[in-house]
Design a protein around this motif. Structure first.
Motif: not given
Lengths: 315, 464
Positions: B247, B290, B293-294, B296
């Motif tokens: 992530g 991704d 979008r999170s 980070r």
């Protein structure tokens, strides 16, 4: 630092060092060809020059017969030869351009102008008269780059990886010169003291810029054992295997301190350095110089691979 | 320099006096020296294709373009107003879309637009900034009239030329700088770094790690990418140096993987993430969207920011400024006809010989018609293209662009120019006093793009 950056810096230094070594070899080959000959051809000399440079196979495939003009052209300008000076300068410049952010302005400009100036030379205009000047130019550009590096770069991983590349390449080159030249010189040892023999021993030393420093150190005639000793074990001689490994172990130790972690490559380098430290030239001669040098070249290659793995040169 | 009335304008007086006593040969020699300096430092732009033949210098003109202090003040206010409105527009368009509900812009112009990324709907970039680095293209059309020709809200380039042009000028003409009080632009890299740091994701335990993503050495702006990374002291990464694991975005270093918090990317949206956008792209990083979008990693400029500089949106920018700031624009647009509107199309077809017609998605001066400079045949050929696909074109009147003395082959003479100031938007708006002046080197030409033979000049904003 990115692993890719470390890889490019390492190879940049190797290519600059290689360009210089090719120029040195060509200079020696050329000087020997100038010698008066009695009926024999200069083929053997060009063969050993090409062999020392690791270019013999490639040359034979391209040109077949050994001809002065072809050898010179192949080693200077032929971009199909990855070790030609043209290829070395282009590769060094390509790596430098990819790592423009890691180089100081002086380093980049010396690299870029060397490449620009060399690219502007038309091979057909290089006559045998202008060759020595061109070879001098190559060595001076290499010296200029190295001077810029030593004078301007931060003493951090950029510097250490550059040092590692330089001295791995130099060690490899000195070992190859010694192996090939010595092999070719041995048969003539019964004529030790002859004019031609002395000239060839001097040429061997000349290829590592050591024909005068040999005299400063030994105050003696050129003798095979002493020459080998000088090129392998002498710690004063900056192109000897011992000197290269002094520099290599220092740079690798600095890297270990810089990153706070020790890798296998440090141990490998120190083992080779210790071997050179403890070796005795008479023993080496007795058990075979060729075997000793081949073993060294193998160790040097292995070290390069270990460094590449330890610092993630290509993941 | 001679303004629109013939007098030497005030900011140019010191330069005009100096020029009056220079020999043409001296100027030519300085010009040659400048070229050597640029060549040696490798300030080239790559042309796709062979490596060696593929590097060219952008011609540099040694005579500066000068802007007076009070002119600059007004530009500053206008630019700040504009970039704040553009960012407010971007936030709105990817959230509640109030401006569409209010009927200020036709909805399909946004939703049918390839620069609009539905994937960005509802994404909250740090500090609400979408376009952090904007190049605003301006032209002067009258004594006190600067107009905006174009906004560049995706990955504007040219800032390295602004800096290197100044460096070269200070090297060649120290005496000129002592006669003119020129405001410095040298702290741009520092301002850029501050801007990037200020938009890092929240809740980091350490100083943010910043990297600059380049498509690689063969990209036309590679010199600029490496120059900026170098000046900021951040890593210059290629897609193969990056990987998404657990992530987080990480780069491959000599010490293993290291987290990246802010990515200043110089690759287009389409190439950013093959899992979300163009699946064939090798320039991007699988999974990066991704992570973005999170929250980070911060991507600068944000994906989807290009909708604000789409040529089809351009004619609505004055309405956008009024909608979000409640004030009328300080810097006007150039009058623009959207050929998708039937009445505009009719007008354009009737006045092709007077207009400049551009492709909505074109760039770099390609695919355009300069009416007054075209032959009857060229105009008729373009008319057919226009009728076949009117939504693909906008048209603008040819402007009376200002000129500036330029060293041409035989003499110093006037050439047309434009100006691209660079503005940074993070925790605050930072604008360098200057920018990139592009100059048409051919006499009478209005095309300043480097890909069309234009050159650049140093841009001087004078101290009060």
């Amino acid at each position: 630092m990115l692993g890719r950056t470390a890889n490019d810096l390492y190879w940049l230094s190797r290519y600059i060092e290689r360009a210089e070594n090719i120029a040195r070899l060509l200079e020696v080959g050329y000087r020997i060809v100038l010698l008066p000959r009695e009926g024999e051809s200069f083929h053997e000399e060009w063969r050993s020059t090409l062999e020392s440079a690791g270019c013999l196979q490639g040359y034979v495939q391209r040109h077949g017969e050994l001809m002065s003009q072809n050898v010179i052209d192949y080693m200077l300008f032929d971009t199909s030869n990855p070790s030609s000076i043209a290829s070395c300068l282009a590769s060094a410049r390509r790596n430098g351009r990819a790592q423009r952010t890691a180089l100081t302005r002086e380093m980049w400009e010396s690299l870029n102008s060397a490449w620009l100036e060399f690219s502007a030379i038309r091979p057909a205009t290089v006559t045998s008269n202008s060759l020595p000047e061109l070879l001098d130019w190559v060595r001076s550009r290499s010296a200029l780059y190295r001077g810029a590096l030593l004078n301007t770069i931060l003493r951090n991983d950029t510097y250490y990886f550059s040092q590692v590349g330089t001295f791995i390449e130099r060690a490899d080159s000195t070992a190859r010169i010694l192996d090939v030249k010595y092999y070719h010189l041995l048969p003539s040892s019964e004529m030790v003291g002859s004019e031609k023999d002395n000239y060839q021993w001097a040429a061997l030393l000349r290829s590592v810029s050591a024909h005068r420093s040999y005299r400063w150190v030994f105050k003696d005639h050129y003798r095979p054992l002493k020459i080998a000793d000088f090129m392998i074990l002498n710690r004063q001689m900056p192109r000897s295997l011992r000197s290269c490994y002094d520099e290599l172990t220092a740079a690798l130790r600095d890297l270990a301190v810089f990153y706070g972690i020790r890798h296998d490559c440090q141990t490998t380098a120190e083992a080779t350095r210790d071997l050179l430290l403890e070796a005795d030239m008479r023993n080496i001669f007795q058990s075979g110089l060729h075997e000793f040098v081949q073993d060294f070249i193998g160790r040097n290659n292995k070290l390069g691979n270990e460094i590449s793995a330890a610092y993630h040169f290509s993941d | 320099m001679n303004g629109f009335g013939g007098e030497v304008r005030a900011p140019y007086r010191a330069l005009a006096d100096w020029l009056g006593v220079q020999h043409l040969d001296t100027l030519r020699q300085k010009s040659a020296e400048a070229e050597v300096l640029f060549r040696r430092s490798g300030i080239t732009f790559a042309v796709y294709g062979a490596e060696e033949a593929g590097e060219r210098l952008i011609p540099f003109d040694i005579l500066p373009r000068i802007i007076a202090a009070e002119e600059w003040r007004r530009l500053e206010l206008g630019i700040e107003q504009r970039v704040r409105a553009l960012n407010a527009f971007l936030y709105d368009i990817y959230h509640r879309q109030e401006i569409l509900k209010a009927g200020k812009i036709p909805e399909e112009l946004i939703t049918q637009n390839s620069a609009f990324l539905p994937e960005m709907i509802g994404v909250d970039p740090p500090r609400g900034v979408y376009s952090h680095i904007i190049g605003v293209d301006l032209v002067r059309t009258g004594e006190n009239d600067f107009m905006v020709l174009e906004d560049n809200t995706r990955t504007p380039s040219g800032v390295s030329y602004m800096l290197e042009n100044r460096e070269t000028m200070m090297h060649l003409f120290p005496d000129l700088f002592s006669r003119n009080r020129v405001r410095p632009v040298e702290n741009y890299p520092d301002a850029l770094l501050k801007t990037l740091e200020s938009v890092a994701p929240g809740n980091l335990d350490a100083e943010p790690t910043i990297a600059l993503l380049t498509p690689g050495v063969y990209n036309s702006a590679y010199f600029e990418h490496s120059f900026l990374a170098d000046q900021m002291g951040v890593e210059l990464v290629e897609s193969t140096d990056l990987v998404v694991i657990d992530g987080l975005l990480r780069m491959k270093t000599t010490e293993g993987l290291k987290r990246v918090d802010v990515l200043y990317r110089r690759v287009d949206d389409d190439f950013l993430d093959p899992l979300v956008f163009d699946p064939t792209s090798l320039l991007g990083v699988p999974g990066i969207f991704d992570v973005y979008r999170s929250g980070r990693v911060t991507i600068v400029n944000a994906p989807g920011a290009g909708i604000a500089d789409d040529k089809a949106i351009y004619s609505y920018i004055p309405a956008i400024i009024e909608f979000y700031t409640g004030k009328s624009p300080i810097l006007p647009n150039v009058e623009t006809y959207n050929c998708r509107e039937p009445s505009s199309l009719k007008y354009v077809l009737e006045h092709l010989a007077e207009l400049v017609v551009k492709e909505v998605h074109g760039s770099g001066g390609y695919g355009m018609l300069v009416g007054p400079k075209s032959t009857k045949e060229q105009i008729e050929a373009f008319r057919a293209k226009l009728i076949a696909n009117p939504t693909n074109y906008i048209a603008q009147p040819t402007l009376a662009l200002s000129t500036c003395p330029t060293l041409a082959d035989s003499s110093v003479s006037a050439r047309h120019l434009d100006l691209r100031p660079f503005v940074l938007i993070g925790d605050q708006v930072r604008l360098m006093p200057g920018g990139l002046t592009r100059v048409a080197l051919k006499k009478g030409s209005l095309v300043v793009n480097s890909s069309q033979g234009g050159g650049t000049k140093d841009t001087w904003v004078l101290q009060e």
